[in-house]
Design a protein around this motif. Sequence first.
Motif, PDB file in Angstrom:
ATOM      1  N   ILE A   1       0.841  -1.157   0.118  1.00 14.54           N
ATOM      2  CA  ILE A   1      -0.093  -0.064   0.151  1.00 14.54           C
ATOM      3  C   ILE A   1       0.817   1.423   0.009  1.00 14.54           C
ATOM      4  CG2 ILE A   1      -1.823   1.272   1.229  1.00 14.54           C
ATOM      5  CD1 ILE A   1      -2.972  -1.349   2.129  1.00 14.54           C
ATOM      6  N   GLU A   2       1.971   1.182   0.652  1.00 16.87           N
ATOM      7  CA  GLU A   2       2.716   2.411   0.754  1.00 16.87           C
ATOM      8  C   GLU A   2       4.264   1.978   1.014  1.00 16.87           C
ATOM      9  OE1 GLU A   2       3.567   6.548   0.626  1.00 16.87           O
ATOM     10  OE2 GLU A   2       1.464   5.418   1.050  1.00 16.87           O
ATOM     11  N   ILE A   3       5.312   2.713   0.233  1.00 13.17           N
ATOM     12  CA  ILE A   3       6.613   2.374   0.146  1.00 13.17           C
ATOM     13  C   ILE A   3       7.421   3.412   1.186  1.00 13.17           C
ATOM     14  CG2 ILE A   3       8.534   2.325  -1.113  1.00 13.17           C
ATOM     15  CD1 ILE A   3       6.810   1.911  -3.672  1.00 13.17           C
ATOM     16  N   ILE A   4       7.686   2.853   2.365  1.00 10.66           N
ATOM     17  CA  ILE A   4       8.385   3.586   3.324  1.00 10.66           C
ATOM     18  C   ILE A   4       9.927   4.111   2.636  1.00 10.66           C
ATOM     19  CG2 ILE A   4       9.263   4.023   5.582  1.00 10.66           C
ATOM     20  CD1 ILE A   4       6.191   3.976   4.923  1.00 10.66           C
ATOM     21  N   GLU A   5      10.902   2.980   2.481  1.00 10.00           N
ATOM     22  CA  GLU A   5      12.106   3.064   2.208  1.00 10.00           C
ATOM     23  C   GLU A   5      12.268   2.147   0.992  1.00 10.00           C
ATOM     24  OE1 GLU A   5      15.247   4.134   5.865  1.00 10.00           O
ATOM     25  OE2 GLU A   5      15.160   2.259   5.235  1.00 10.00           O
ATOM     26  N   ALA A   6      13.372   2.507  -0.014  1.00 10.33           N
ATOM     27  CA  ALA A   6      13.424   1.740  -1.185  1.00 10.33           C
ATOM     28  C   ALA A   6      14.440   0.747  -0.833  1.00 10.33           C
ATOM     29  CB  ALA A   6      13.996   2.659  -2.327  1.00 10.33           C
ATOM     30  N   GLY A   7      14.401  -0.475  -1.401  1.00  7.24           N
ATOM     31  CA  GLY A   7      15.412  -1.603  -1.239  1.00  7.24           C
ATOM     32  C   GLY A   7      16.558  -1.591  -2.293  1.00  7.24           C
ATOM     33  N   TYR A   8      17.642  -2.135  -1.863  1.00  5.38           N
ATOM     34  CA  TYR A   8      18.581  -2.325  -2.734  1.00  5.38           C
ATOM     35  C   TYR A   8      19.433  -3.398  -3.001  1.00  5.38           C
ATOM     36  CZ  TYR A   8      18.323   3.056  -2.889  1.00  5.38           C
ATOM     37  OH  TYR A   8      17.982   4.241  -3.040  1.00  5.38           O
ATOM     38  N   LEU A   9      19.968  -3.790  -4.211  1.00  5.26           N
ATOM     39  CA  LEU A   9      20.625  -4.793  -4.624  1.00  5.26           C
ATOM     40  C   LEU A   9      21.869  -4.595  -4.914  1.00  5.26           C
ATOM     41  CD1 LEU A   9      18.049  -6.606  -7.134  1.00  5.26           C
ATOM     42  CD2 LEU A   9      18.654  -7.511  -4.983  1.00  5.26           C
ATOM     43  N   LEU A  10      22.835  -5.289  -4.508  1.00  3.82           N
ATOM     44  CA  LEU A  10      24.235  -5.211  -4.931  1.00  3.82           C
ATOM     45  C   LEU A  10      24.547  -6.316  -5.802  1.00  3.82           C
ATOM     46  CD1 LEU A  10      27.013  -3.447  -4.896  1.00  3.82           C
ATOM     47  CD2 LEU A  10      27.475  -4.670  -2.800  1.00  3.82           C
ATOM     48  N   LYS A  11      24.875  -5.970  -7.044  1.00  2.00           N
ATOM     49  CA  LYS A  11      24.721  -7.152  -8.130  1.00  2.00           C
ATOM     50  C   LYS A  11      23.544  -7.886  -7.947  1.00  2.00           C
ATOM     51  CE  LYS A  11      29.725  -6.994  -8.997  1.00  2.00           C
ATOM     52  NZ  LYS A  11      30.220  -5.841  -8.780  1.00  2.00           N
ATOM     53  N   GLU A  12      23.431  -9.111  -7.336  1.00  3.12           N
ATOM     54  CA  GLU A  12      22.341 -10.108  -7.321  1.00  3.12           C
ATOM     55  C   GLU A  12      22.131 -10.143  -5.824  1.00  3.12           C
ATOM     56  OE1 GLU A  12      20.704 -11.012  -9.630  1.00  3.12           O
ATOM     57  OE2 GLU A  12      21.901  -9.811 -11.047  1.00  3.12           O
ATOM     58  N   LYS A  13      22.648  -9.723  -4.705  1.00  2.00           N
ATOM     59  CA  LYS A  13      22.786  -9.607  -3.325  1.00  2.00           C
ATOM     60  C   LYS A  13      21.676  -8.643  -2.775  1.00  2.00           C
ATOM     61  CE  LYS A  13      25.265  -9.979   0.833  1.00  2.00           C
ATOM     62  NZ  LYS A  13      26.531  -9.825   1.500  1.00  2.00           N
ATOM     63  N   ILE A  14      20.842  -8.714  -2.085  1.00  2.00           N
ATOM     64  CA  ILE A  14      20.022  -7.908  -1.370  1.00  2.00           C
ATOM     65  C   ILE A  14      20.903  -7.382  -0.254  1.00  2.00           C
ATOM     66  CG2 ILE A  14      18.137  -7.269  -0.069  1.00  2.00           C
ATOM     67  CD1 ILE A  14      16.595  -9.610  -1.750  1.00  2.00           C
ATOM     68  N   ILE A  15      21.110  -5.976  -0.125  1.00  2.00           N
ATOM     69  CA  ILE A  15      21.792  -5.418   0.898  1.00  2.00           C
ATOM     70  C   ILE A  15      20.888  -4.415   1.644  1.00  2.00           C
ATOM     71  CG2 ILE A  15      24.023  -5.442  -0.221  1.00  2.00           C
ATOM     72  CD1 ILE A  15      23.841  -2.253  -0.919  1.00  2.00           C
ATOM     73  N   ARG A  16      19.728  -4.280   1.211  1.00  3.55           N
ATOM     74  CA  ARG A  16      18.655  -3.569   2.167  1.00  3.55           C
ATOM     75  C   ARG A  16      17.306  -4.025   1.614  1.00  3.55           C
ATOM     76  NH1 ARG A  16      18.005   2.672   3.458  1.00  3.55           N
ATOM     77  NH2 ARG A  16      16.900   2.858   1.567  1.00  3.55           N
ATOM     78  N   HIS A  17      16.597  -4.498   2.157  1.00  2.00           N
ATOM     79  CA  HIS A  17      14.996  -4.857   2.008  1.00  2.00           C
ATOM     80  C   HIS A  17      14.426  -3.666   1.928  1.00  2.00           C
ATOM     81  CE1 HIS A  17      16.294  -8.866   3.339  1.00  2.00           C
ATOM     82  NE2 HIS A  17      15.372  -9.178   2.389  1.00  2.00           N
ATOM     83  N   ALA A  18      13.368  -3.441   0.918  1.00  2.00           N
ATOM     84  CA  ALA A  18      12.486  -2.394   0.685  1.00  2.00           C
ATOM     85  C   ALA A  18      11.250  -2.416   2.175  1.00  2.00           C
ATOM     86  CB  ALA A  18      11.613  -2.350  -0.488  1.00  2.00           C
TER      87      ALA A  18
END
Length: 187
Positions: free
Chosen positions: A164-181
């Motif tokens: 419903i709402e996105i509070i913080e964006a998530g990021y991938l470093l190459k194929e590894k998730i380094i921060r979930h959205a």
Amino acid sequence: MDINQKNTEKQKKLSNQIDDGKSCSCKKQQGEPHDPLKKEIEFLKKELEKEKDKFLRLFAEFENYKKRIQKERFDIFRDVHEQILIDLIPILDDFERGIKELRKYKDEHPVKGFILIQEKLIKILKEKGLNKIKIKKGDDFNTDFHEAITQIPAITENLKGKIIEIIEAGYLLKEKIIRHAKVIIGK
């Protein structure tokens, strides 16, 4: 038989015995020096094989050491690189919040400047392998990419289990998730 004949026979016997003794001792003498040389050669061959084996093992151990050090160095550089990119993510968040606030005002010039700086930073980070996880409102909630902060009642039935709402964006470093959205989902 006279005494001279007896002496001559004795001398012949003695000379035959001496000759037999000489030949025996010669055979022993010839065999003895030859036998220790063979033993010494065999001993030296065995020692040489032991030293070759030691050398090969030491060389292999050194090669393994070099590979291990190289891998450790690569791992350290990768970890430092990853940590630097993780530390830069909050700056991207600050840019987004700052631009959002500046858009409330009528002056567009500062907004354009911040957007240019943000785009340049994003471009550099993309070159290093950092990418934003692409999500939008209404997408299905996926625990592999999203972290639900809270759930709120969905306005419609089709928004149940959806973002419903996105509070913080998530990021991938190459194929590894380094921060979930960080998202809010409907229940």
